[in-house]
Write a protein that holds these residues in place. Structure first.
Motif, PDB file in Angstrom:
ATOM      1  N   UNK A  38       0.818  -1.213   0.000  1.00  0.00           N
ATOM      2  CA  UNK A  38       0.000   0.000   0.000  1.00  0.00           C
ATOM      3  C   UNK A  38       0.851   1.261   0.000  1.00  0.00           C
ATOM      4  N   UNK A  39       1.912   1.269   0.784  1.00  0.00           N
ATOM      5  CA  UNK A  39       2.758   2.470   0.848  1.00  0.00           C
ATOM      6  C   UNK A  39       3.387   2.767  -0.509  1.00  0.00           C
ATOM      7  N   UNK A  40       3.717   1.724  -1.257  1.00  0.00           N
ATOM      8  CA  UNK A  40       4.296   1.954  -2.586  1.00  0.00           C
ATOM      9  C   UNK A  40       3.249   2.409  -3.593  1.00  0.00           C
ATOM     10  N   UNK A  41       1.996   2.030  -3.386  1.00  0.00           N
ATOM     11  CA  UNK A  41       0.929   2.360  -4.332  1.00  0.00           C
ATOM     12  C   UNK A  41       0.373   3.754  -4.086  1.00  0.00           C
ATOM     13  N   UNK A 117       5.728  -4.786  -4.418  1.00  0.00           N
ATOM     14  CA  UNK A 117       6.077  -3.383  -4.194  1.00  0.00           C
ATOM     15  C   UNK A 117       6.187  -2.718  -5.557  1.00  0.00           C
ATOM     16  N   UNK A 118       5.469  -1.603  -5.716  1.00  0.00           N
ATOM     17  CA  UNK A 118       5.475  -0.896  -6.998  1.00  0.00           C
ATOM     18  C   UNK A 118       6.624   0.099  -7.058  1.00  0.00           C
ATOM     19  N   UNK A 119       7.308   0.133  -8.197  1.00  0.00           N
ATOM     20  CA  UNK A 119       8.320   1.165  -8.426  1.00  0.00           C
ATOM     21  C   UNK A 119       7.648   2.543  -8.485  1.00  0.00           C
ATOM     22  N   UNK A 121       7.298   4.977 -10.597  1.00  0.00           N
ATOM     23  CA  UNK A 121       6.490   5.375 -11.759  1.00  0.00           C
ATOM     24  C   UNK A 121       5.682   4.199 -12.311  1.00  0.00           C
ATOM     25  N   UNK A 122       5.396   3.272 -11.453  1.00  0.00           N
ATOM     26  CA  UNK A 122       4.665   2.070 -11.880  1.00  0.00           C
ATOM     27  C   UNK A 122       3.361   2.415 -12.587  1.00  0.00           C
ATOM     28  N   UNK A 123       2.499   3.182 -11.933  1.00  0.00           N
ATOM     29  CA  UNK A 123       1.176   3.452 -12.485  1.00  0.00           C
ATOM     30  C   UNK A 123       1.251   4.300 -13.759  1.00  0.00           C
ATOM     31  N   UNK A 124       2.003   5.389 -13.714  1.00  0.00           N
ATOM     32  CA  UNK A 124       2.109   6.263 -14.887  1.00  0.00           C
ATOM     33  C   UNK A 124       2.673   5.509 -16.084  1.00  0.00           C
ATOM     34  N   UNK A 217      -3.757  -7.706 -25.996  1.00  0.00           N
ATOM     35  CA  UNK A 217      -2.940  -7.701 -24.784  1.00  0.00           C
ATOM     36  C   UNK A 217      -1.518  -7.324 -25.168  1.00  0.00           C
ATOM     37  N   UNK A 218      -0.994  -6.259 -24.557  1.00  0.00           N
ATOM     38  CA  UNK A 218       0.349  -5.798 -24.889  1.00  0.00           C
ATOM     39  C   UNK A 218       1.221  -5.761 -23.630  1.00  0.00           C
ATOM     40  N   UNK A 219       2.523  -5.795 -23.841  1.00  0.00           N
ATOM     41  CA  UNK A 219       3.486  -5.844 -22.745  1.00  0.00           C
ATOM     42  C   UNK A 219       4.266  -4.546 -22.656  1.00  0.00           C
ATOM     43  N   UNK A 220       4.682  -4.218 -21.428  1.00  0.00           N
ATOM     44  CA  UNK A 220       5.637  -3.130 -21.218  1.00  0.00           C
ATOM     45  C   UNK A 220       6.623  -3.546 -20.134  1.00  0.00           C
ATOM     46  N   UNK A 221       7.871  -3.174 -20.335  1.00  0.00           N
ATOM     47  CA  UNK A 221       8.915  -3.432 -19.337  1.00  0.00           C
ATOM     48  C   UNK A 221       9.163  -2.203 -18.466  1.00  0.00           C
ATOM     49  N   UNK A 222       8.458  -1.101 -18.737  1.00  0.00           N
ATOM     50  CA  UNK A 222       8.719   0.150 -18.020  1.00  0.00           C
ATOM     51  C   UNK A 222       7.923   0.274 -16.734  1.00  0.00           C
ATOM     52  N   UNK A 223       6.840  -0.469 -16.603  1.00  0.00           N
ATOM     53  CA  UNK A 223       6.032  -0.480 -15.386  1.00  0.00           C
ATOM     54  C   UNK A 223       6.420  -1.696 -14.566  1.00  0.00           C
ATOM     55  N   UNK A 224       7.047  -1.452 -13.417  1.00  0.00           N
ATOM     56  CA  UNK A 224       7.712  -2.538 -12.685  1.00  0.00           C
ATOM     57  C   UNK A 224       7.152  -2.694 -11.269  1.00  0.00           C
TER      58      UNK A 224
END
Length: 331
Positions: A38-41, A117-119, A121-124, A217-224
């Motif tokens: 939660x703190x990361x989100x 744990x979300x990085x 800029x995970x959501x953006x 369905x597409x992939x991205x490596x930038x959202x970690x």
């Protein structure tokens, strides 16, 4: 392979219409991990032009996480709502999250697991990738964190790198965003299969059905997101049980979706042959010791995992599914 088009056609350029984003997190029995997640989100910045809300689904038998939520509200950059879903099982919790998101007018529903744990800029990054690649579903990257030394025959199981915008056959809820139309009762009307209450695989089944409807369905490596492996997962028994579960889920999904026999990757004849091949590999593996112990260990580790997955798929052919999610690991 291009996705097959079903009756529910996807809207054109759907990501360009996005205004509301609802993040859903389902949790049960892991208060420590949930708090870190939660703190990361809640520290995420809203993507440009988007309103964000977080819905946390407490799937414990009785509500248990109110104090955790109260502790992070002051740091949250967007509204946080807690709901209780007493019916046990992750598909029930996921469907409650979907219903809550629809009730809030969400254009896009984002999922992350409570043990991740979300990085920053995970959501953006996830939303930006959806805009760039015009997907109906966009799946981000999961990095599993292992200790430097692992027990014998235990291997790290990170996903291989994917190309940006690569089209996928399936996605998972550990790091994903999907369009409202897939779950809108008047359009795709998809829900997570509640018959898979404790079996696992309801997410991969959901996204395979989405693809059958025509979803891209597409992939991205930038959202970690990152997942530290707890001690319970660092043993061979746990990893083999996971492979068995995944194999069973994949075979069940192929059968439920009526995948033509020749296109199935887990046909009965293939499974029997694969099981025999892995048994022979394991029996003959000591011969590899002449090339060094590491070669022997990695060969055996891969073979027993394939054996477990094939046995799981074989069991699904006869209607028997495991129930590993009756008891959750973590803290």
């Amino acid at each position: 392979m291009a996705p097959r088009r079903g009756k529910a056609r996807r809207p054109d350029a759907v990501f360009r219409r996005m205004t509301r984003v609802c993040i859903t997190i389902c949790t049960a029995g892991r208060p420590g991990m949930l708090s870190e997640c939660l703190r990361s989100v809640v520290s995420q910045d809203a993507p440009a032009g988007c309103e964000v809300e977080l819905v946390l689904v407490d799937n414990n038998p009785a509500p248990q996480v109110q104090e955790i939520v109260d502790g992070i509200r002051g740091d949250a950059r967007f509204p946080v709502t807690l709901v209780h879903e007493p019916e046990p099982g992750i598909p029930h919790a996921r469907n409650r999250g979907v219903d809550e998101a629809l009730a809030r007018g969400a254009d896009w529903i984002v999922c992350i697991d409570d043990d991740e744990i979300a990085d920053p800029r995970w959501l953006a990054s996830l939303i930006e990738a959806g805009i760039a690649y015009k997907g109906d579903v966009v799946m981000g990257k999961l990095i599993k964190i292992y200790p430097e030394r692992l027990p014998l025959f235990v291997l790290p199981t990170n996903y291989p790198p994917r190309k940006e915008g690569e089209e996928l056959e399936v996605a998972y809820t550990h790091n994903v965003a999907f369009a409202r139309w897939l779950v809108d009762p008047d359009k795709g009307a998809l829900r997570f299969d509640e018959k898979l209450r404790f079996a696992g695989g309801s997410d991969s089944d959901f996204f395979r059905r989405a693809r059958k409807l025509g979803a891209r369905i597409v992939a991205t490596e930038t959202s970690v997101v990152r997942e530290t492996q707890v001690p319970e997962r660092l043993n061979l028994k746990w990893q083999l049980r996971r492979e068995y579960r995944v194999g069973a889920g994949m075979a069940r999904s192929e059968k439920a979706l009526n995948v033509p026999g020749r296109q199935r990757r887990r046909r009965l004849d293939q499974l029997v042959f694969r099981i025999l091949r892995m048994v022979v590999t394991i029996i003959l593996s000591p011969l590899l010791l002449i090339f060094g112990f590491k070669r022997f260990e990695s060969t055996v580790a891969v073979a027993i995992r394939k054996l477990a997955a094939s046995c799981g798929a074989l069991s699904a052919h006869f209607g028997k599914l495991p129930d590993p999610y009756r008891k959750l690991d973590g803290y």
